[in-house]
Design a protein around this motif. Structure first.
Motif, PDB file in Angstrom:
ATOM      1  N   LEU A 345     -15.556 -10.344   4.863  1.00 53.89           N
ATOM      2  CA  LEU A 345     -16.651 -10.987   5.577  1.00 53.89           C
ATOM      3  C   LEU A 345     -16.431 -12.489   5.541  1.00 53.89           C
ATOM      4  CD1 LEU A 345     -20.407 -10.134   5.434  1.00 53.89           C
ATOM      5  CD2 LEU A 345     -19.675 -12.506   5.282  1.00 53.89           C
ATOM      6  N   GLY A 346     -16.444 -13.115   6.702  1.00 58.32           N
ATOM      7  CA  GLY A 346     -16.304 -14.567   6.721  1.00 58.32           C
ATOM      8  C   GLY A 346     -15.857 -15.096   8.059  1.00 58.32           C
ATOM      9  N   GLU A 392      -9.479 -11.775  16.620  1.00 54.67           N
ATOM     10  CA  GLU A 392      -8.823 -10.631  17.260  1.00 54.67           C
ATOM     11  C   GLU A 392      -7.394 -10.477  16.755  1.00 54.67           C
ATOM     12  OE1 GLU A 392      -8.802  -9.113  21.801  1.00 54.67           O
ATOM     13  OE2 GLU A 392      -7.788 -11.045  21.486  1.00 54.67           O
ATOM     14  N   GLU A 393      -6.707 -11.601  16.598  1.00 57.07           N
ATOM     15  CA  GLU A 393      -5.321 -11.548  16.118  1.00 57.07           C
ATOM     16  C   GLU A 393      -5.249 -11.153  14.648  1.00 57.07           C
ATOM     17  OE1 GLU A 393      -3.605 -14.958  19.201  1.00 57.07           O
ATOM     18  OE2 GLU A 393      -4.411 -15.532  17.232  1.00 57.07           O
ATOM     19  N   THR A 410     -18.759  -8.471  14.806  1.00 58.48           N
ATOM     20  CA  THR A 410     -18.778  -9.925  14.925  1.00 58.48           C
ATOM     21  C   THR A 410     -20.096 -10.348  15.551  1.00 58.48           C
ATOM     22  OG1 THR A 410     -17.705  -9.827  17.093  1.00 58.48           O
ATOM     23  CG2 THR A 410     -16.278 -10.122  15.182  1.00 58.48           C
ATOM     24  N   GLY A 411     -20.624 -11.470  15.090  1.00 56.42           N
ATOM     25  CA  GLY A 411     -21.823 -12.036  15.692  1.00 56.42           C
ATOM     26  C   GLY A 411     -23.100 -11.261  15.432  1.00 56.42           C
ATOM     27  N   SER A 432     -17.208 -12.744  10.867  1.00 58.88           N
ATOM     28  CA  SER A 432     -16.650 -11.425  11.171  1.00 58.88           C
ATOM     29  C   SER A 432     -16.771 -10.540   9.932  1.00 58.88           C
ATOM     30  CB  SER A 432     -15.179 -11.574  11.568  1.00 58.88           C
ATOM     31  OG  SER A 432     -14.577 -10.311  11.770  1.00 58.88           O
ATOM     32  N   PHE A 433     -17.127  -9.295  10.152  1.00 56.77           N
ATOM     33  CA  PHE A 433     -17.235  -8.328   9.042  1.00 56.77           C
ATOM     34  C   PHE A 433     -16.419  -7.101   9.414  1.00 56.77           C
ATOM     35  CE2 PHE A 433     -19.793  -4.761   7.030  1.00 56.77           C
ATOM     36  CZ  PHE A 433     -19.259  -4.942   5.760  1.00 56.77           C
TER      37      PHE A 433
END
Length: 439
Positions: A345-346, A392-393, A410-411, A432-433
């Motif tokens: 998460l971060g 994404e990458e 995400t978000g 993002s988690f």
């Protein structure tokens, strides 16, 4: 004692460069009071008295009372300094047994400035004779470390912790519940599930994972944060032992002086007492389930003796400290058991953006070091080069290098990082988690 002091294969006092760095860190905490008063109030007073006399005279009187506010800020700095000096004592206790007692006696002998019973004067004298002063970078890190207590160890910081730590704990609990359902006859205990938490900071996530009943090892490379986490986990006597005003030294974007000078008590709980009251989460005592390892994450957990050691790895606001994300993924893959879980998460605030290539001198020195070291010493995050990836990458890279992505969000929520809720400026992350399983 809640957790062991620093563990790991590397003794910083055995390496001259690392010892110099350790001494600089110690000095940054010992000198916190002096630096904070100078930068926090002395410079501001100089600037204030540089105003036209009619202006500073007006602003000295109510309802402005700027000079009174600066005096109050001095008092708050002294409260911060009590915490900084307590951290110094913890770190110095690690170093002191390695110093020659006769040498210490020579340093202190006959010096009238060393007052009997004045412990800090003794420390200052020894540190002066060791000849290492805190670097500006370490002074800044000491100040940042004090502020970090707000996020990790204040009651008010729970808002950020609930958003960032709770999803990770829930994922661990769900993983344990799934394993227990698959093996109902084994009467599994949570302590049998081992968790690694790199980038442990001041230790709150490590503590919370232990409180939930799991066996957990924190990993941290920063001596500042290792010393601070050791203080709060092992050496605090009561909840609320120290007072901090994390937003006081920043003079911008405050609605009122009350907002600027608001104080918070840390830690919000007494760790040892709290863990003793959560014994039902595991049959194994907490002190046997929690440890802290010092060192470079890439180096420690890429080695053969770390191979397939942990059931889960939790990374919270951590992976963006990687100059080379592939090294982090390889280390996680190495230390996770087959089928183990990686919970992340971060955000992606890459810490090593545009890292310059090494100079020819540095290249030659590194080549010389490697030549003289039979084991081709791994320098971890100090390796040359860096790359910045999108979320994404990163996810694609994790999947490419041997993980199956089981959850990715995400978000879904926003969070600050040591955010002043009353400030006129609000900075938020939308982290993002994701949860990935080692194939």
């Amino acid at each position: 004692m809640v957790t062991s002091e620093w563990t790991g294969p590397f003794d910083p006092s055995s390496d001259p460069e690392e010892l110099t760095h350790l001494l600089s860190v110690l000095s940054s905490f010992l000198s916190y009071r002096r630096h904070a008063h100078y930068n926090g109030t002395h410079v501001r007073r100089q600037a204030f008295y540089s105003l036209p006399s009619s202006h500073w005279s007006l602003l000295s009187r109510p309802p402005f009372s700027v000079l009174d506010h600066l005096s109050h800020l001095d008092d708050l700095i002294d409260q911060h300094a009590e915490l900084a000096e307590a951290i110094f004592r913890v770190g110095f206790a690690f170093l002191a047994p390695k110093l020659d007692s006769e040498w210490i006696g020579e340093v202190l002998g006959g010096d009238a400035r060393v007052v009997v019973g004045d412990e800090l004067k003794v420390y200052e004298k020894i540190m002066d004779r060791l000849g290492v002063k805190a670097s500006k970078n370490d002074v800044d890190k000491a100040r940042s470390c004090i502020h970090q207590f707000y996020r990790e160890w204040s009651a008010e910081g729970a808002v950020e912790r609930q958003k960032c730590f709770d999803p990770v704990i829930r994922a661990l609990e769900e993983e344990f519940a799934s394993r227990a359902r698959c093996s109902p006859n084994l009467n599994l205990d949570r302590s049998e599930m081992s968790v690694l938490a790199p980038g442990a900071g001041l230790g709150r996530l490590v503590f919370d994972i232990c409180r939930a009943g799991f066996t957990v090892e924190g990993n941290e490379i920063s001596y500042h944060e290792l010393m601070a986490s050791s203080l709060v986990l092992n050496h605090t006597k009561t909840a609320g032992q120290y007072t901090i005003a994390p937003f006081a030294l920043n003079g911008s974007n405050h609605l009122t002086r009350e907002d600027q000078f608001r104080t918070y008590q840390v830690p919000d709980i007494h760790p040892a007492t709290e863990l003793a009251s959560h014994t039902l989460n595991s049959r194994v005592p907490a002190e046997e389930r929690m440890s802290m390892a010092t060192g470079d994450f890439c180096v420690l957990y890429s080695q053969e003796d770390s191979k397939e050691t942990f059931d889960a790895v939790t990374t919270v606001f951590f992976i963006d400290t990687a100059p080379n994300m592939i090294r982090y993924i390889e280390a996680v893959r190495n230390c996770l058991k087959p089928g183990g879980l990686w919970i992340n998460l971060g955000p992606l605030l890459w810490h090593h953006a545009a890292k310059p290539p090494p100079s020819e001198e540095d290249k030659n020195k590194d080549k010389e070091d490697r030549t003289t070291d039979a084991n081709e010493r791994d320098i971890g995050i100090a390796d040359p080069g860096s790359v910045e990836l999108t979320n994404e990458e990163v996810v694609a890279l994790v999947q490419h290098l041997g993980f199956a992505m089981e959850k990715h969000e995400t978000g879904t929520f926003e969070t600050g990082y040591i955010s002043d809720p009353s400030s006129m400026l609000q900075s938020t992350y939308r982290p993002s988690f994701w949860i990935a399983r080692k194939k």
